[in-house]
Enzyme design. Structure first.
Site, PDB file in Angstrom:
ATOM      1  N   LYS A  38      28.466  34.045  47.343  1.00  0.00           N
ATOM      2  CA  LYS A  38      29.016  34.776  48.501  1.00  0.00           C
ATOM      3  C   LYS A  38      27.963  34.834  49.611  1.00  0.00           C
ATOM      4  O   LYS A  38      27.218  33.872  49.780  1.00  0.00           O
ATOM      5  CB  LYS A  38      29.509  36.153  48.062  1.00  0.00           C
ATOM      6  CG  LYS A  38      30.495  36.029  46.880  1.00  0.00           C
ATOM      7  CD  LYS A  38      31.274  37.263  46.592  1.00  0.00           C
ATOM      8  CE  LYS A  38      32.235  36.978  45.434  1.00  0.00           C
ATOM      9  NZ  LYS A  38      33.050  38.119  45.074  1.00  0.00           N
TER      10      LYS A  38
ATOM     11  N   GLU B 117      38.633  36.651  49.242  1.00  0.00           N
ATOM     12  CA  GLU B 117      37.946  37.278  50.379  1.00  0.00           C
ATOM     13  C   GLU B 117      38.241  36.530  51.676  1.00  0.00           C
ATOM     14  O   GLU B 117      38.310  37.138  52.745  1.00  0.00           O
ATOM     15  CB  GLU B 117      36.432  37.354  50.085  1.00  0.00           C
ATOM     16  CG  GLU B 117      36.152  38.446  49.049  1.00  0.00           C
ATOM     17  CD  GLU B 117      34.964  38.198  48.151  1.00  0.00           C
ATOM     18  OE1 GLU B 117      34.112  37.352  48.477  1.00  0.00           O
ATOM     19  OE2 GLU B 117      34.887  38.860  47.094  1.00  0.00           O
TER      20      GLU B 117
ATOM     21  N   GLU C 188      41.658  34.560  39.971  1.00  0.00           N
ATOM     22  CA  GLU C 188      40.819  35.712  40.279  1.00  0.00           C
ATOM     23  C   GLU C 188      41.694  36.884  40.709  1.00  0.00           C
ATOM     24  O   GLU C 188      42.080  36.963  41.888  1.00  0.00           O
ATOM     25  CB  GLU C 188      39.850  35.368  41.409  1.00  0.00           C
ATOM     26  CG  GLU C 188      38.865  34.275  41.061  1.00  0.00           C
ATOM     27  CD  GLU C 188      37.564  34.404  41.847  1.00  0.00           C
ATOM     28  OE1 GLU C 188      36.513  34.259  41.238  1.00  0.00           O
ATOM     29  OE2 GLU C 188      37.605  34.694  43.054  1.00  0.00           O
TER      30      GLU C 188
ATOM     31  N   HIS D 187      39.501  31.444  48.455  1.00  0.00           N
ATOM     32  CA  HIS D 187      38.998  32.650  47.786  1.00  0.00           C
ATOM     33  C   HIS D 187      39.698  33.885  48.366  1.00  0.00           C
ATOM     34  O   HIS D 187      39.999  33.923  49.563  1.00  0.00           O
ATOM     35  CB  HIS D 187      37.484  32.763  47.979  1.00  0.00           C
ATOM     36  CG  HIS D 187      36.874  33.812  47.106  1.00  0.00           C
ATOM     37  ND1 HIS D 187      36.902  35.143  47.435  1.00  0.00           N
ATOM     38  CD2 HIS D 187      36.288  33.734  45.897  1.00  0.00           C
ATOM     39  CE1 HIS D 187      36.321  35.842  46.464  1.00  0.00           C
ATOM     40  NE2 HIS D 187      35.942  35.009  45.516  1.00  0.00           N
TER      41      HIS D 187
ATOM     42  N   SER E 262      34.404  40.120  37.876  1.00  0.00           N
ATOM     43  CA  SER E 262      33.529  40.938  37.024  1.00  0.00           C
ATOM     44  C   SER E 262      33.156  40.270  35.704  1.00  0.00           C
ATOM     45  O   SER E 262      33.053  40.932  34.669  1.00  0.00           O
ATOM     46  CB  SER E 262      34.153  42.320  36.781  1.00  0.00           C
ATOM     47  OG  SER E 262      34.299  43.009  38.005  1.00  0.00           O
TER      48      SER E 262
ATOM     49  N   ASN F  49      29.455  31.818  42.448  1.00  0.00           N
ATOM     50  CA  ASN F  49      29.775  31.992  43.868  1.00  0.00           C
ATOM     51  C   ASN F  49      28.815  33.036  44.418  1.00  0.00           C
ATOM     52  O   ASN F  49      28.974  34.219  44.159  1.00  0.00           O
ATOM     53  CB  ASN F  49      31.238  32.446  44.000  1.00  0.00           C
ATOM     54  CG  ASN F  49      31.607  32.788  45.430  1.00  0.00           C
ATOM     55  OD1 ASN F  49      30.826  32.562  46.357  1.00  0.00           O
ATOM     56  ND2 ASN F  49      32.790  33.360  45.616  1.00  0.00           N
TER      57      ASN F  49
ATOM     58  N   GLY G 169      34.348  42.281  41.895  1.00  0.00           N
ATOM     59  CA  GLY G 169      33.305  43.189  42.370  1.00  0.00           C
ATOM     60  C   GLY G 169      33.549  44.637  42.019  1.00  0.00           C
ATOM     61  O   GLY G 169      32.872  45.533  42.529  1.00  0.00           O
TER      62      GLY G 169
HETATM   63  P1  13P Z   1      32.423  39.270  40.852  1.00  0.00           P
HETATM   64  O1  13P Z   1      31.979  38.438  39.657  1.00  0.00           O
HETATM   65  O2  13P Z   1      31.267  39.854  41.607  1.00  0.00           O
HETATM   66  O3  13P Z   1      33.477  40.249  40.467  1.00  0.00           O
HETATM   67  O4  13P Z   1      33.096  38.243  41.879  1.00  0.00           O
HETATM   68  C1  13P Z   1      34.064  37.360  41.422  1.00  0.00           C
HETATM   69  C2  13P Z   1      34.349  36.368  42.476  1.00  0.00           C
HETATM   70  O5  13P Z   1      34.933  36.687  43.497  1.00  0.00           O
HETATM   71  C3  13P Z   1      33.907  34.990  42.268  1.00  0.00           C
HETATM   72  O6  13P Z   1      34.426  34.128  43.217  1.00  0.00           O
END
Ligand code: 13P
Length: 255
Positions: free
Chosen positions: A15, A101, A171, A99, A217, A13, A177
């Site tokens: 982002k 976010e 997740e 997601h 992560s 992803n 992150g």
């Molecule tokens: P990170 O791997 O940067 O922690 O992000 C995970 C994520 O949100 C994947 O969709």
């Protein structure tokens, strides 16, 4: 539960990262490094602006393409939105839905997740549906209640035939992150809970076939420990999917 029935799936992803040129460089690197990998489904999910170019670059490769969100209507006066039909037309096979976010910053709800799942399925896209609790919910001991609510709402009305087409990503928000990966035990416990929910809703035979990715992560040095668990079938990778070396190493170490 019959892990052998499930082909591993590692998705990146991206982002809101990468210009067209940067994305093309990343994809060229991944094509070079991963062309021999045939035992894992590898997927990249770039921003909308890169999808058409990258779709062309991925023709006749073993790397799949996904978008990071979709709207549920097919077309209309919805300024700023992109439909599942358009994503299919742009060359996608997958779409991330729900997601954390999007839930946190863009008012995504279980109801909108549900509508988006139906739109994706109608357009023959594989939904990668994200669920997971935040830190305070984990600390209060209500992580599984939160996940249950997301599953109940998100998959409302999804048939036995359609649920098999879906990938679920667990997740935990506190691990995204932050560099704070869930321990393999914590992740396995949540994945087992999700598979149990699927078993109850759809029966064990179907639950055994559905892939559940872990996200939060994921790095080259922790993927092996995660994948060693019975109910962890892959990863949804954020930060570490932005570099050829780290994403390649995660794919390689997942096998
Ligand atoms: P990170 O791997 O940067 O922690 O992000 C995970 C994520 O949100 C994947 O969709």
């Amino acid at each position: 539960m019959n892990k052998g029935l499930r082909r591993p799936i590692i998705a990146g992803n991206w982002k809101m990262y990468k210009t067209v040129k940067e994305g093309e460089e990343l994809v060229n690197g991944l094509k070079r490094e991963l062309y021999k990998v045939t035992d894992v489904d590898v997927v990249v999910c770039p921003p909308f602006t890169l999808l058409v170019n990258i779709s062309d670059m991925l023709l006749e490769t073993n790397i799949g393409l996904g978008a990071q969100d979709t709207f549920w209507e097919e077309e209309g006066a919805y300024t700023g939105e992109v439909s599942a039909k358009m994503l299919k037309d742009a060359g996608c096979q997958y779409v991330i839905i729900g997601h954390s976010e999007r839930r946190q910053f863009f008012d995504e709800t279980d109801e909108s997740v549900n509508k988006k799942i139906f739109a994706a399925l109608k357009n023959a896209l594989t939904p990668i549906v994200c669920v997971g609790e935040n830190l305070s919910e984990r600390e209060k001991g209500i992580a599984f209640d939160v996940i249950k609510k997301q599953l109940d709402g998100g998959f409302k009305g999804v048939s036995e035939v359609d649920i098999e087409k879906i990938v679920i990503a667990y997740e935990p928000v506190w691990a995204i992150g932050t560099g704070k990966v869930a321990t393999p035990e914590q992740a396995q416990e949540a994945h087992k809970y999700i598979r149990g929910w699927l078993s109850k809703a759809y029966g064990t035979d179907i639950a055994c076939k559905i892939r559940i990715q872990y996200g939060g992560s994921v790095k080259p040095d922790n993927i092996k420990g995660l994948m060693a668990n019975e109910d962890i079938d892959g990863a949804l990778v954020g930060g570490a999917s932005l570099k050829v070396e780290t994403f390649t190493a995660i794919v390689m170490n997942s096998r």
